[in-house]
Design a protein around this motif. Structure first.
Motif: not given
Length: 244
Positions: A68-79
């Motif tokens: 199963v293809p999967k990608v995880t995007l993370t934002v830091s900091p989110p605010t």
């Protein structure tokens, strides 16, 4: 998917065996086996005969599990506060490349160093990855905190005699427009553009003035008031002597 399986067979009272989907070489039994690498789930059949009218058949199925293809995007900091930056990082598996309509990926399927973004308002960021096993995507939000508008509003002097005038001055921050009550700020000016301020004109009574400045922050408006107090007129008369 991409792995292999070994087909092995054995027969009795047979003179030859034939495979469907693989080659037996006519052998009635396998030694090391035959390696097969199906790309999708597939059935394999072997038929053995005695050289006459008698035959035997067996079928086995190899189930191919597609990763199963999967990608995880993370934002830091989110605010973040307006004017600050956030870092976008991502990792993906079972894909060939990743791209985004919102930021540069260079096609990379992972980036742990991060890509800096500085949105002026709250914004969604999406990454899309593709490969032989299908697409994968992820979306994260960078929330931008915009400061509320603030300011000052002053009448100088704030106490005058009847028939005199005062001057109104104001400043604001994080505001896009200011509107006056009892006077005009011009074209929504966020600060007075003259040195002394806006003249009230001649006043004969105490007068209240107000200003409201608006912006994109929360709360979205700032209000202040200023009062010009007009001292009442006085009169006195004397007679000396008061008896004649």
């Amino acid at each position: 998917k991409g792995d292999f399986s070994m087909l092995k067979w054995n027969s009795t009272n047979a003179m030859s065996c034939t495979g469907t989907g693989f080659s037996t070489g006519g052998g009635i039994s396998s030694l090391g086996g035959v390696k097969v690498t199906p790309s999708t789930t597939k059935s394999y059949t072997i038929t053995c005969d005695d050289g006459g009218a008698n035959s035997a058949t067996d079928t086995k199925t190899i189930t191919v599990i597609t990763p199963v293809p999967k990608v995880t995007l993370t934002v830091s900091p989110p605010t973040i506060n307006s004017g600050d930056s956030s870092s976008l990082t991502w990792t993906a598996v079972n894909v060939d490349s990743c791209n985004s309509p919102d930021f540069a990926t260079g096609g990379a399927i992972s980036n742990l160093g991060g890509v800096l973004v500085s949105p002026s308002s709250t914004k969604n960021y999406t990454i899309n990855c593709t490969g032989d096993n299908g697409p994968a995507s992820d979306t994260k939000t960078v929330t931008v905190i915009i400061p509320a508008p603030t300011g000052t509003f002053t009448a100088t002097p704030n106490i005058i005699d009847s028939g005199e005038s005062s001057y109104l001055t104001w400043t604001s921050t994080n505001a896009t427009e200011c509107t006056g009550s009892g006077f005009s700020t011009g074209s929504g000016n966020t600060k007075n553009s003259t040195g002394l301020g806006i003249p009230t004109g001649v006043l004969t009574a105490t007068t209240n003035y107000g200003i409201t400045c608006t912006g994109a922050g929360s709360p979205p408006s700032y209000t202040d008031t200023a009062t010009v107090t007009v001292r009442p007129s006085t009169a006195s008369i004397s007679a000396t002597p008061d008896r004649v």
